[in-house]
Design a protein around this motif. Structure first.
Motif, PDB file in Angstrom:
ATOM      1  N   ILE A 119      -5.053 -19.832  -7.228  1.00 22.84           N
ATOM      2  CA  ILE A 119      -5.033 -18.621  -7.640  1.00 22.84           C
ATOM      3  C   ILE A 119      -4.928 -17.721  -6.211  1.00 22.84           C
ATOM      4  O   ILE A 119      -5.643 -18.189  -5.606  1.00 22.84           O
ATOM      5  CB  ILE A 119      -6.428 -18.455  -8.391  1.00 22.84           C
ATOM      6  N   TYR A 120      -4.113 -16.946  -6.652  1.00 28.43           N
ATOM      7  CA  TYR A 120      -3.851 -15.564  -5.546  1.00 28.43           C
ATOM      8  C   TYR A 120      -4.102 -14.289  -6.342  1.00 28.43           C
ATOM      9  O   TYR A 120      -3.853 -14.386  -7.456  1.00 28.43           O
ATOM     10  CB  TYR A 120      -2.226 -15.784  -5.172  1.00 28.43           C
ATOM     11  N   LEU A 121      -4.342 -13.306  -5.327  1.00 24.93           N
ATOM     12  CA  LEU A 121      -4.462 -12.084  -5.726  1.00 24.93           C
ATOM     13  C   LEU A 121      -3.580 -11.116  -4.842  1.00 24.93           C
ATOM     14  O   LEU A 121      -3.782 -11.215  -3.380  1.00 24.93           O
ATOM     15  CB  LEU A 121      -5.936 -11.607  -5.666  1.00 24.93           C
ATOM     16  N   TRP A 122      -2.700 -10.356  -5.410  1.00 28.00           N
ATOM     17  CA  TRP A 122      -1.941  -9.193  -4.854  1.00 28.00           C
ATOM     18  C   TRP A 122      -2.691  -7.892  -4.993  1.00 28.00           C
ATOM     19  O   TRP A 122      -2.677  -7.403  -6.189  1.00 28.00           O
ATOM     20  CB  TRP A 122      -0.517  -9.197  -5.338  1.00 28.00           C
ATOM     21  N   ARG A 123      -3.134  -7.419  -3.836  1.00 21.70           N
ATOM     22  CA  ARG A 123      -3.927  -6.066  -4.066  1.00 21.70           C
ATOM     23  C   ARG A 123      -3.631  -5.239  -3.120  1.00 21.70           C
ATOM     24  O   ARG A 123      -3.695  -5.491  -1.955  1.00 21.70           O
ATOM     25  CB  ARG A 123      -5.485  -6.386  -4.120  1.00 21.70           C
ATOM     26  N   GLU A 124      -3.108  -3.934  -3.185  1.00 24.72           N
ATOM     27  CA  GLU A 124      -2.739  -2.965  -2.127  1.00 24.72           C
ATOM     28  C   GLU A 124      -2.042  -3.347  -0.959  1.00 24.72           C
ATOM     29  O   GLU A 124      -2.393  -3.383   0.096  1.00 24.72           O
ATOM     30  CB  GLU A 124      -4.077  -2.400  -1.881  1.00 24.72           C
ATOM     31  N   HIS A 181      -9.417  -4.658 -10.213  1.00 26.49           N
ATOM     32  CA  HIS A 181      -9.104  -3.252  -9.987  1.00 26.49           C
ATOM     33  C   HIS A 181      -7.867  -3.005 -10.737  1.00 26.49           C
ATOM     34  O   HIS A 181      -6.972  -3.757 -10.792  1.00 26.49           O
ATOM     35  CB  HIS A 181      -9.199  -2.944  -8.686  1.00 26.49           C
ATOM     36  N   PRO A 182      -7.621  -1.921 -11.267  1.00 29.10           N
ATOM     37  CA  PRO A 182      -6.646  -1.557 -12.081  1.00 29.10           C
ATOM     38  C   PRO A 182      -5.449  -1.481 -10.788  1.00 29.10           C
ATOM     39  O   PRO A 182      -5.582  -0.960  -9.681  1.00 29.10           O
ATOM     40  CB  PRO A 182      -6.733   0.087 -12.523  1.00 29.10           C
ATOM     41  N   GLY A 183      -4.239  -2.171 -11.179  1.00 31.90           N
ATOM     42  CA  GLY A 183      -3.420  -2.165 -10.240  1.00 31.90           C
ATOM     43  C   GLY A 183      -2.993  -3.600  -9.433  1.00 31.90           C
ATOM     44  O   GLY A 183      -1.969  -4.051  -8.827  1.00 31.90           O
ATOM     45  N   ASP A 184      -4.392  -4.478  -9.677  1.00 31.53           N
ATOM     46  CA  ASP A 184      -4.107  -5.731  -8.991  1.00 31.53           C
ATOM     47  C   ASP A 184      -3.159  -6.625  -9.773  1.00 31.53           C
ATOM     48  O   ASP A 184      -2.767  -6.610 -11.006  1.00 31.53           O
ATOM     49  CB  ASP A 184      -5.613  -6.514  -9.298  1.00 31.53           C
ATOM     50  N   ARG A 185      -2.710  -7.644  -9.265  1.00 32.04           N
ATOM     51  CA  ARG A 185      -1.963  -8.465  -9.761  1.00 32.04           C
ATOM     52  C   ARG A 185      -2.218  -9.961  -9.478  1.00 32.04           C
ATOM     53  O   ARG A 185      -2.310 -10.306  -8.122  1.00 32.04           O
ATOM     54  CB  ARG A 185      -0.200  -8.127  -9.302  1.00 32.04           C
ATOM     55  N   TRP A 186      -2.485 -10.912 -10.167  1.00 31.75           N
ATOM     56  CA  TRP A 186      -3.081 -12.352 -10.061  1.00 31.75           C
ATOM     57  C   TRP A 186      -2.026 -13.042 -10.299  1.00 31.75           C
ATOM     58  O   TRP A 186      -0.856 -12.709 -11.094  1.00 31.75           O
ATOM     59  CB  TRP A 186      -4.096 -12.365 -11.135  1.00 31.75           C
TER      60      TRP A 186
END
Length: 413
Positions: A119-124, A181-186
């Motif tokens: 599981i990855y999270l792309w944030r800011e 958060h809004p804008g997060d991409r998982w």
């Protein structure tokens, strides 16, 4: 509170496998990837059974803690279903599956994970790996025995320490809650993607403003361009992008009916024991094999094997360093002896003309010449031209030539 979730799922057999043992699901609120193992007739069944069981908990939750408990319980129920299936179909003995999943609950996600899917999270602008691999080499990394770079090429990098299957009636499933958060991409993926596509390339692709489906397709293409030796499954999930949530989609082996086996619920006390390893018996030899050690003795053997490997590596480099040092020392001795076969005429520290043995060079603080024979000829008695000639670098010559030059200076010419 965040309200919309949009996701996409893609799955591909890859460039080496003959069948797809991965499954994926992108639902209204639930998203998961399962990577099956157990041979041609087992891996696809395992991931499909697990996915079909777990996706039953895809509905809205008011409390992320309730969602976490429901998701973890679903993984344990899937584990029991796999054990029951093996009981009724002994030919599937050894099958198992990884599962990485999360449920969106407002501004939170409830996650559950077992195995080496990720599981990855792309944030800011930053990519983070959220899950931890349940592999032998990850344990070595966590204990400081090897580096991440060494883990990527370790011969035991595909040894799984935890999976769902007829291995443990109550497997240890990681589960936790994170804020989103809004804008997060998982992104969820099987190791067919993470084992081929480097994190920096993943990050560049995930940074695209394109739709989740387009991004998932690009990640799949990157894995295929990298050779894709394993099945590849990718789920991309955007938080608060677009006006409407997507329709649920199932991909991989769970998308097709399991025609050659049916799930049952026989008493689990009568299960057949599994062999000591979970294997992919039909995988090509050049492709890493997933398997799970069943005893502490086996884990101890793996650790001892790893220690022997490191001892052999240290012994090799120590031997190489010793041999290199000996070779360099021999070169130095031979080179120095060669310099001592030459002579030149110069001015000694006492100001007199002298014959020097060696050459007019230095290596760091070490001079390659020394006064061989001093004379009573003072440099002050020589002409400026003669002094300049003696101070300049002169070509090395034999001793007779140097003595002839001294005689010429003594007699003024």
């Amino acid at each position: 509170m965040a309200s919309n979730t949009r996701g996409a799922a893609v799955s591909n057999v890859g460039r080496v496998r003959s069948n797809n043992q991965d499954s994926g699901y992108a639902g209204h609120d639930l998203f998961l990837v399962a990577d099956g193992m157990g041979g041609h007739a087992g891996g696809d069944v395992a991931s499909a059974i697990a996915t079909n069981h777990i996706k039953k908990v895809d509905h809205e939750y008011d409390d992320p803690e309730v969602a976490r408990e429901a998701l973890k319980a679903a993984l344990l129920e899937a584990n029991a279903a796999l054990a029951d299936t093996v009981y009724d179909h002994p030919e599937l003995t050894g099958m198992g599956t990884t599962v990485s999943a999360f449920i969106r609950v407002g501004d939170y996600v409830a996650l559950a994970h077992i195995g080496d899917s990720r599981i990855y999270l792309w944030r800011e602008g930053e990519l983070s790996q959220i899950s931890t691999d349940h592999t032998f080499v990850q344990r070595l990394v966590d204990t400081g025995r090897i580096t991440e770079e060494e883990a990527a090429v370790h011969p035991r990098r595909s040894v799984l320490m935890r999976v769902l299957g007829d291995v443990d009636a109550n497997p240890d499933v990681d589960s936790w809650i994170l804020e989103t958060h809004p804008g997060d991409r998982w992104m969820l993926c099987s190791d067919g993607l993470s084992g081929v596509v480097k994190p920096d390339l993943m990050g560049r692709i995930l940074a695209s403003p394109a739709s989740p489906k387009t991004v998932a397709d690009r990640l799949l293409k990157a894995a295929l361009d990298g050779g894709a030796p394993d099945n590849v499954t990718v789920i991309v999930v955007d938080i608060d992008r677009g006006d409407q949530p997507h329709e649920p989609i199932t991909v991989g082996s769970a998308a097709a009916p399991i025609s050659h086996v049916t799930e049952t619920s026989r008493p689990r006390a009568a299960r057949l024991p599994l062999p000591s390893l979970l294997l992919h018996p039909n995988r090509p030899a050049q492709v890493p094999t997933h398997f799970e050690p069943q005893t502490e003795d086996y884990l101890g053997e793996l650790i001892e094997e790893d220690e022997r490997r490191h001892r052999r590596r240290r012994a090799f480099w120590i031997s190489f360093a010793v041999i290199a040092a000996i070779v360099l020392a021999l070169i130095g001795v031979v080179g120095y002896r060669w310099t001592q076969t030459h002579y030149f005429v110069g001015i000694a520290p006492d100001g007199n003309v002298a014959i020097f043995q060696g050459v007019q060079q230095s290596i760091g603080p070490w001079h390659l010449s020394h006064v061989y024979r001093s004379t009573d000829i003072s440099a002050d008695d020589l002409t400026d031209f003669e002094q300049q000639q003696l101070r300049q670098t002169t070509s090395p010559a034999g001793l007779p030539v140097a003595e002839r030059i001294v005689n010429q200076l003594r007699h003024g010419g």
